[in-house]
Design an enzyme around this catalytic site. Structure first.
Site, PDB file in Angstrom:
ATOM      1  CG  HIS A 187      -1.093   7.051   6.722  1.00  0.00           C
ATOM      2  ND1 HIS A 187      -2.366   6.543   6.555  1.00  0.00           N
ATOM      3  CD2 HIS A 187      -0.815   7.759   5.598  1.00  0.00           C
ATOM      4  CE1 HIS A 187      -2.821   6.908   5.380  1.00  0.00           C
ATOM      5  NE2 HIS A 187      -1.909   7.650   4.780  1.00  0.00           N
ATOM      6  CE  LYS A 200      -2.269  -3.360   3.449  1.00  0.00           C
ATOM      7  NZ  LYS A 200      -2.439  -4.643   2.753  1.00  0.00           N
ATOM      8  CB  SER A 207      -0.910   0.021   1.234  1.00  0.00           C
ATOM      9  OG  SER A 207      -1.667   1.223   1.285  1.00  0.00           O
TER      10      SER A 207
END
Length: 220
Positions: free
Chosen positions: A119, A131, A111
């Protein structure tokens, strides 16, 4: 080439499978429910049931494959362990088995902003954090890899705006149709310029189109 696809029935994964079939690549689709998957995926695809959290099922399904695309991801929900179990542990298991059997190229869908801890998406059970941990595990594995970081995923396959490809931690916003993400993943398997790179991808208006060879070559 024979491709193993994890997350094969997802909105992006199913498009990846279709792209591979269109290129004449034999596909093993790793699915939770073969009966449900049969209705979604091309008839040419071999369906094997299992889970990315179960190494034994991965090992059985991946036998004989030479390349791997992981489009797996935690489903939206209320399970706080989902991103850890699927986005990190699941991809970690795929990497481990890929090393065991000698997978030649591992493509991972990640991503945009995966490396940015502060974030808003990390408020959802640290989804970007896990991730990024999976990205780092793949990079350290010794496998040939391509990590694809798409912007906001859109289901509109008719969006023909120009594909923009940039190095890691370059882009912070933008969107991209899932079909274009699938195309990037499949092209990466065929192009030496894509090897051992993280690429960030979105679409934009008023940009100059470039062939995939040039797009990948332009990423250091």
């Amino acid at each position: 080439m024979k491709a193993f696809v994890a997350g094969a029935t997802g909105a992006t994964g199913s498009r990846i499978v279709t792209q591979l079939v269109g290129r004449g690549v034999p596909v093993v689709a790793f699915v939770r429910d073969a009966a449900a998957a049969r209705a979604k995926l091309p008839i040419e695809v071999t369906l094997v049931e299992g889970s990315v959290t179960d190494k034994a099922s991965i090992r059985k399904a991946m036998a004989g494959c030479t390349v791997l695309i992981s489009a797996t991801g935690a489903r939206p929900g209320f399970d706080p362990t989902g991103p850890y179990q699927v986005d990190f542990e699941g991809n970690k298991n795929l990497v481990d088995v890929a090393k065991e059997i000698g997978i030649e190229h591992f493509v991972m869908v990640s991503s945009l902003c995966a490396s940015r801890f502060f974030h808003p998406l990390n408020l959802f059970f640290l989804i970007l954090y896990w991730k990024h941990q999976a990205e780092e595990y793949l990079q350290a594995s010794g496998l040939t890899y391509t990590i694809v970081r798409p912007g906001g995923l859109k289901d509109d396959d008719s969006d023909t705006r120009t594909l923009i490809m940039a190095p890691a931690d370059t882009l912070s916003e933008g969107s991209i149709p899932r079909l274009r993400v699938a195309e990037v993943c499949v092209e990466a398997l065929f192009l030496p310029q894509a090897r051992n790179k993280i690429v960030e991808v979105i679409v934009q208006d008023n940009a100059n189109p470039q062939p995939y060879e040039a797009l990948f070559a332009g990423v250091a």
